[in-house]
Design an enzyme around this catalytic site. Structure first.
Site, PDB file in Angstrom:
ATOM      1  N   LYS A   1     -42.161  -2.048 103.596  1.00  0.00           N
ATOM      2  CA  LYS A   1     -42.888  -2.957 104.482  1.00  0.00           C
ATOM      3  C   LYS A   1     -42.552  -4.414 104.135  1.00  0.00           C
ATOM      4  CE  LYS A   1     -45.496  -0.041 106.882  1.00  0.00           C
ATOM      5  NZ  LYS A   1     -44.722   1.154 106.515  1.00  0.00           N
TER       6      LYS A   1
ATOM      7  N   SER B   1     -41.199   2.472 111.271  1.00  0.00           N
ATOM      8  CA  SER B   1     -42.090   1.315 111.302  1.00  0.00           C
ATOM      9  C   SER B   1     -41.384   0.006 110.961  1.00  0.00           C
ATOM     10  CB  SER B   1     -43.282   1.508 110.351  1.00  0.00           C
ATOM     11  OG  SER B   1     -42.902   1.267 109.023  1.00  0.00           O
TER      12      SER B   1
END
Length: 218
Positions: free
Chosen positions: A169, A132
């Protein structure tokens, strides 16, 4: 490499010393104060000249967005290494249980890099699992270097915990919500509602700022 002026050598030494002492580089204003430069534009000029010569990486619009990418011959040559723990895997994709409780191994890291200078505590490494963050250059199997005591700002890449799960993230905070944003269009941001002015979900925490990356070569 091009020859440096005395002022550029002194600025490079100052940046290097500040990173070793504090774990992060000086701001433009701190450089101005140290060298009695009248404006931040003057300091910015020297930084971009050092970037052009290959000594610095400069991230625009960041208060402390400079990194030494190659040691100049004018910097101290004495180095030391410290051991940092590798604490397992952190998912960079759909949440899975992060095996960050046990220490898998230790890795020796040069004290000039990643703000792990002598006397600094708590820096650790974590293995990334998933894709991701691939558009930010963080791939499955890479090792991210994390500094837990670092200040976290919007746009920083962080390791965050929610309950017993952790993820890598990009961090963004607004008045009402914290967003953990992926760098892959196949994934959606993780939204964490803020309960009050200074309160988040009780099981949410920022474990640290990602300050370095070591590529896994298969």
């Amino acid at each position: 490499m091009q020859d440096l002026t005395k002022r550029q050598i002194d600025i490079l030494k100052y940046i290097n010393q500040t990173i070793q002492k504090q774990g992060f580089p000086p701001t433009l204003r701190e450089i101005c104060k140290k060298f009695q430069i009248a404006s931040t534009n003057g300091a910015r000029y020297h930084l971009y000249r050092l970037k052009e010569m290959g000594y610095l990486q400069v991230e625009p619009n960041k208060s402390r967005g400079v990194r030494i990418v190659e040691t100049a011959p004018y910097l101290p040559t004495e180095t030391a290494a410290v051991a940092i723990p590798i604490l397992g895997q952190v998912p960079a994709g759909p949440f899975n249980l992060a095996s960050a409780e046990g220490r898998e191994e230790e890795m020796m890291v040069d004290t000039r890099f990643f703000g792990v200078g002598r006397g600094r505590q708590g820096v650790f490494g974590l293995r990334v699992k998933g894709d991701s963050m691939i558009d930010a250059g963080i791939c499955d199997g890479d090792l991210v270097i994390v500094r837990p005591e670092a200040e976290v700002r919007n746009g920083d890449i962080v390791v965050a915990r929610l309950g017993d799960e952790a993820t890598v993230k990009r961090y963004e905070q607004t008045k009402d919500v914290i967003l953990l944003k992926p760098e892959n269009r196949q994934y959606q941001p993780i939204r964490i509602p803020r309960q009050g002015k200074h309160e988040e979900e009780p099981d949410f925490a920022i474990l640290g700022l990602v300050v370095g990356l070591m590529r896994s070569i298969h």
